[in-house]
Motif scaffolding. Structure first.
Motif, PDB file in Angstrom:
ATOM      1  N   ALA A 121       0.840  -1.205   0.000  1.00 13.44           N
ATOM      2  CA  ALA A 121       0.000   0.000   0.000  1.00 13.44           C
ATOM      3  C   ALA A 121       0.878   1.259   0.000  1.00 13.44           C
ATOM      4  CB  ALA A 121      -0.922  -0.009   1.207  1.00 13.44           C
ATOM      5  N   GLU A 122       1.963   1.220   0.763  1.00  7.72           N
ATOM      6  CA  GLU A 122       2.870   2.373   0.783  1.00  7.72           C
ATOM      7  C   GLU A 122       3.555   2.559  -0.562  1.00  7.72           C
ATOM      8  OE1 GLU A 122       5.284   1.210   4.062  1.00  7.72           O
ATOM      9  OE2 GLU A 122       4.205   2.488   5.473  1.00  7.72           O
ATOM     10  N   VAL A 123       3.924   1.452  -1.215  1.00  9.37           N
ATOM     11  CA  VAL A 123       4.535   1.537  -2.545  1.00  9.37           C
ATOM     12  C   VAL A 123       3.557   2.156  -3.527  1.00  9.37           C
ATOM     13  CG1 VAL A 123       5.402   0.155  -4.478  1.00  9.37           C
ATOM     14  CG2 VAL A 123       6.100  -0.379  -2.142  1.00  9.37           C
ATOM     15  N   LEU A 124       2.318   1.740  -3.469  1.00  8.15           N
ATOM     16  CA  LEU A 124       1.291   2.294  -4.352  1.00  8.15           C
ATOM     17  C   LEU A 124       1.100   3.787  -4.105  1.00  8.15           C
ATOM     18  CD1 LEU A 124      -0.798   1.633  -6.513  1.00  8.15           C
ATOM     19  CD2 LEU A 124      -2.423   1.216  -4.665  1.00  8.15           C
ATOM     20  N   ILE A 125       1.099   4.173  -2.852  1.00  8.55           N
ATOM     21  CA  ILE A 125       0.943   5.596  -2.522  1.00  8.55           C
ATOM     22  C   ILE A 125       2.132   6.401  -3.050  1.00  8.55           C
ATOM     23  CG2 ILE A 125       0.903   7.235  -0.612  1.00  8.55           C
ATOM     24  CD1 ILE A 125      -0.796   5.179   0.923  1.00  8.55           C
ATOM     25  N   LEU A 126       3.344   5.872  -2.874  1.00 11.25           N
ATOM     26  CA  LEU A 126       4.524   6.565  -3.399  1.00 11.25           C
ATOM     27  C   LEU A 126       4.461   6.702  -4.916  1.00 11.25           C
ATOM     28  CD1 LEU A 126       7.445   5.139  -1.241  1.00 11.25           C
ATOM     29  CD2 LEU A 126       6.584   7.483  -1.295  1.00 11.25           C
ATOM     30  N   TRP A 180       4.513  10.412  -6.480  1.00 12.53           N
ATOM     31  CA  TRP A 180       5.727  10.887  -7.136  1.00 12.53           C
ATOM     32  C   TRP A 180       5.887  10.456  -8.593  1.00 12.53           C
ATOM     33  CZ3 TRP A 180       8.278  14.676  -5.058  1.00 12.53           C
ATOM     34  CH2 TRP A 180       8.184  14.874  -3.692  1.00 12.53           C
ATOM     35  N   VAL A 181       5.719   9.205  -8.889  1.00 10.33           N
ATOM     36  CA  VAL A 181       6.051   8.687 -10.217  1.00 10.33           C
ATOM     37  C   VAL A 181       5.030   9.128 -11.255  1.00 10.33           C
ATOM     38  CG1 VAL A 181       6.421   6.586 -11.552  1.00 10.33           C
ATOM     39  CG2 VAL A 181       7.318   6.762  -9.235  1.00 10.33           C
ATOM     40  N   VAL A 182       3.760   8.986 -10.969  1.00 12.43           N
ATOM     41  CA  VAL A 182       2.731   9.351 -11.954  1.00 12.43           C
ATOM     42  C   VAL A 182       2.816  10.837 -12.321  1.00 12.43           C
ATOM     43  CG1 VAL A 182       0.248   9.489 -12.359  1.00 12.43           C
ATOM     44  CG2 VAL A 182       1.238   7.429 -11.330  1.00 12.43           C
ATOM     45  N   VAL A 189       5.907  11.367 -14.601  1.00 10.17           N
ATOM     46  CA  VAL A 189       5.711  10.877 -15.970  1.00 10.17           C
ATOM     47  C   VAL A 189       4.797  11.810 -16.741  1.00 10.17           C
ATOM     48  CG1 VAL A 189       4.714   8.980 -17.319  1.00 10.17           C
ATOM     49  CG2 VAL A 189       6.218   8.490 -15.386  1.00 10.17           C
ATOM     50  N   VAL A 190       3.736  12.250 -16.121  1.00  9.78           N
ATOM     51  CA  VAL A 190       2.811  13.176 -16.777  1.00  9.78           C
ATOM     52  C   VAL A 190       3.527  14.483 -17.116  1.00  9.78           C
ATOM     53  CG1 VAL A 190       0.736  14.587 -16.432  1.00  9.78           C
ATOM     54  CG2 VAL A 190       0.739  12.164 -15.781  1.00  9.78           C
ATOM     55  N   LEU A 191       4.324  15.007 -16.215  1.00 15.33           N
ATOM     56  CA  LEU A 191       5.069  16.237 -16.473  1.00 15.33           C
ATOM     57  C   LEU A 191       6.058  16.053 -17.618  1.00 15.33           C
ATOM     58  CD1 LEU A 191       5.632  19.149 -15.585  1.00 15.33           C
ATOM     59  CD2 LEU A 191       7.360  18.227 -14.040  1.00 15.33           C
ATOM     60  N   PHE A 192       6.740  14.910 -17.632  1.00 16.45           N
ATOM     61  CA  PHE A 192       7.682  14.633 -18.718  1.00 16.45           C
ATOM     62  C   PHE A 192       6.967  14.667 -20.064  1.00 16.45           C
ATOM     63  CE2 PHE A 192       9.308  11.482 -21.698  1.00 16.45           C
ATOM     64  CZ  PHE A 192      10.580  11.993 -21.934  1.00 16.45           C
TER      65      PHE A 192
END
Length: 75
Positions: A7-12, A16-18, A21-24
């Motif tokens: 659950a913590e990995v999903l929240i991170l 942060w990652v999504v 990627v969207v900004l990139f």
């Protein structure tokens, strides 16, 4: 030590990652759009006048060369 739950990995990932990627991809799309727009851009007045003057100079030089080749030597 630290145990990271799924659950913590999903929240991170969501925090942060999504967005990264969207900004990139937003920046990538904006740069591609700007490059395409620049390629289609009409020349400015300065560029058109400069090109026309260069064409006139070439034409004048060709005319002078023809006239000098046709004229007899004055020496």
């Amino acid at each position: 030590m630290f145990a990271i739950s799924p659950a913590e990995v999903l929240i991170l990932l969501v925090i942060w990652v999504v967005p990264a990627v969207v900004l990139f991809f937003l920046i990538y799309w904006a740069v591609r759009l700007a490059i395409r727009h620049e390629r289609r851009r009409d020349p400015s007045l300065h560029e058109r006048v400069t090109a026309e003057r260069a064409a006139q100079r070439r034409e004048w030089a060709q005319r002078e060369a023809r006239r000098n080749a046709a004229a007899p030597d004055e020496l």
